[in-house]
Design an enzyme around this catalytic site. Structure first.
Site: not given
Ligand code: NAD
Length: 319
Positions: A113, A188, A263
Site C-alpha cells: 500500500t 484502495k 498509515k
C-alpha cells in the site's frame, strides 16, 4: 516475454518463476500460497526470520533481491511503504537492485500500500527500464493472505492484467482492474477512507447508545438491518457480542492494526491535498487515527477506537 510464459495457470506453475520481495505478515503467506499452487517462488526479505519462515513454506530463499529477480517472469513486491519500494527497485545492497536484475519485460506486481503518486512514479520507473508494471494493493488482512481470499485492486493495462490474473487468483478471491497506472492505489485509498470514517461513526453510535441505555445487541439488531448497515458494523463490530468473529471478542487483537489505518488515512490525506478535495470527515478520521496510533492503539485492531471514544465521553451534563 512470451504471453504463455506469464499467463501461468496454477497447473502450469512449475514452469513459471516468481520473485517475491518482502516476506512479512502479508507477503509470507501470499508466497506460501503460490508455492502450494505449484509456482517456483524465489524470495528475499531483509529480515532473516522472515526468510526462514518462507523457506519452511517451500520458498527458495535468496541472498538478495537481485538474485531472486534474476530470470523471474513475475516480480512481486509486498513492502511496508513507498520508500521501501523505491529502495527495492533501484537502491543499493541486498534489498535493492530489482530493476537492474530483472530480465526485459518482466512483469512487476507492486502489492504494497503506497500513495497514488508513488504508484504512478513506480509505473514510470519500471516501464522506463523496459519492464511491465501493475499496482495491485490488497485488502483482506493477514487472514485473507493466509486463506488466499484477498481482494486485489489493480491499476495498469488490460494486457498486463490478463497476464497476471492467474497469479492473483491463487492469492485472492476478488480481483478488480480499476483503471490505468495508480488506479489500484486510488481505489484502495478511497475504500480505506470510507472504512476509517465508518468505524469512527459506528463506534460513536455505540457509545451514544450506551449513554442512552441501549444494549449493544438492540442497537446492532436495528442498525444492521437498517440504513446504518456497513462493514464496520456487521463484520468488524467494535463491541463484543453481536458479531462473534469480530476482533472485539478477542480483546481487539488485529485484524487490521490501528497503525495500518493511520498509515492508510495518511495516504488518503496526501491524495486529498494533491487533488484539493474538501473532505472534512476523511481529514478528521486521519487526525483521530494518527493520535490513536501514537497513543497505544498502533498494534490493536482499529475498531478499538471505541475505547478512546468511551474514555473521552465520561462527562455528563450532571458532572
Ligand atoms: P510487514 O512489515 O510484516 O512486511 C514487510 C516486509 O518487507 C518485512 O518483512 C520487511 O523486512 C521487508 N522489507 C522491507 N524492505 C525490504 C527490502 N528492501 N527488500 C526486501 N524486504 C524488505 O508488513 P505487512 O503487514 O506484510 O504489510 C505489507 C504491505 O501490505 C504494507 O504496505 C501494508 O500497508 C499492506 N497491507 C497490510 C495489511 C495487513 O493487515 N498487514 C493489509 C492490507 C495491506
Amino acid at each position: 516475454m512470451s504471453e504463455e510464459s506469464i499467463t501461468a495457470h496454477d497447473t502450469e506453475g512449475a514452469s513459471k518463476k516468481v520473485a517475491f520481495i518482502g516476506l512479512g505478515h502479508m507477503g509470507g503467506p501470499m508466497a506460501a500460497n503460490l508455492v502450494a499452487a505449484g509456482y517456483q517462488v524465489h524470495g528475499f526479505d531483509v529480515v532473516p526470520a522472515a526468510l526462514a519462515a518462507a523457506a519452511e513454506a517451500g520458498v527458495v530463499v535468496c541472498d538478495s533481491s537481485g538474485q531472486a529477480a534474476m530470470d523471474a517472469d513475475v516480480i512481486i513486491t509486498m513492502l511496508p511503504a513507498g520508500k521501501h519500494v523505491f529502495a527495492a527497485l533501484e537502491g543499493e545492497g541486498p534489498g535493492g537492485g530489482l530493476l537492474a536484475a530483472a530480465k526485459p519485460e518482466a512483469l512487476f506486481l507492486e502489492c504494497s500500500t503506497i500513495s497514488v503518486e508513488d504508484a504512478r512514479a513506480t509505473h514510470k520507473l519500471v516501464s522506463g527500464r523496459g519492464h511491465r508494471a501493475l499496482d495491485a494493493p490488497v485488502s483482506g488482512g493477514v487472514m485473507g493472505a493466509q486463506a488466499g481470499t484477498l481482494t486485489f485492486m489493480v491499476g495498469g493495462s488490460e494486457e498486463d492484467f490478463a497476464a497476471a490474473k492467474n497469479l492473483f487468483e491463487v492469492m485472492g478471491k476478488r480481483i478488480v482492474l480499476c483503471g490505468g497506472p495508480g488506479a489500484g492505489q486510488a481505489a484502495k485509498v478511497c475504500n480505506n477512507m470510507i472504512l476509517g470514517v465508518s468505524m469512527i461513526a459506528v463506534s460513536e453510535a455505540f457509545v451514544l447508545g450506551e449513554k442512552l441505555g441501549l444494549t449493544h445487541q438492540a442497537l446492532f439488531d436495528v442498525a444492521a438491518n437498517a440504513s446504518g448497515q456497513c462493514w464496520s458494523l456487521t463484520t468488524n463490530c467494535p463491541v463484543p457480542g453481536p458479531v462473534p468473529t469480530s476482533p472485539a471478542n478477542r480483546d481487539y487483537q488485529p485484524g487490521f492494526a490501528g497503525s495500518l489505518m493511520a498509515k492508510d488515512l495518511g495516504l488518503a490525506v496526501e491524495a486529498l491535498n494533491a487533488t484539493g478535495v474538501d473532505a472534512v470527515m476523511g481529514r478528521t478520521a486521519e487526525e483521530i487515527y494518527r493520535e490513536f496510533s501514537l497513543d497505544g492503539g498502533a498494534s490493536t485492531d482499529f475498531s478499538s477506537i471505541i475505547n478512546s471514544i468511551r474514555a473521552a465521553s465520561s462527562k455528563t451534563e450532571a458532572d
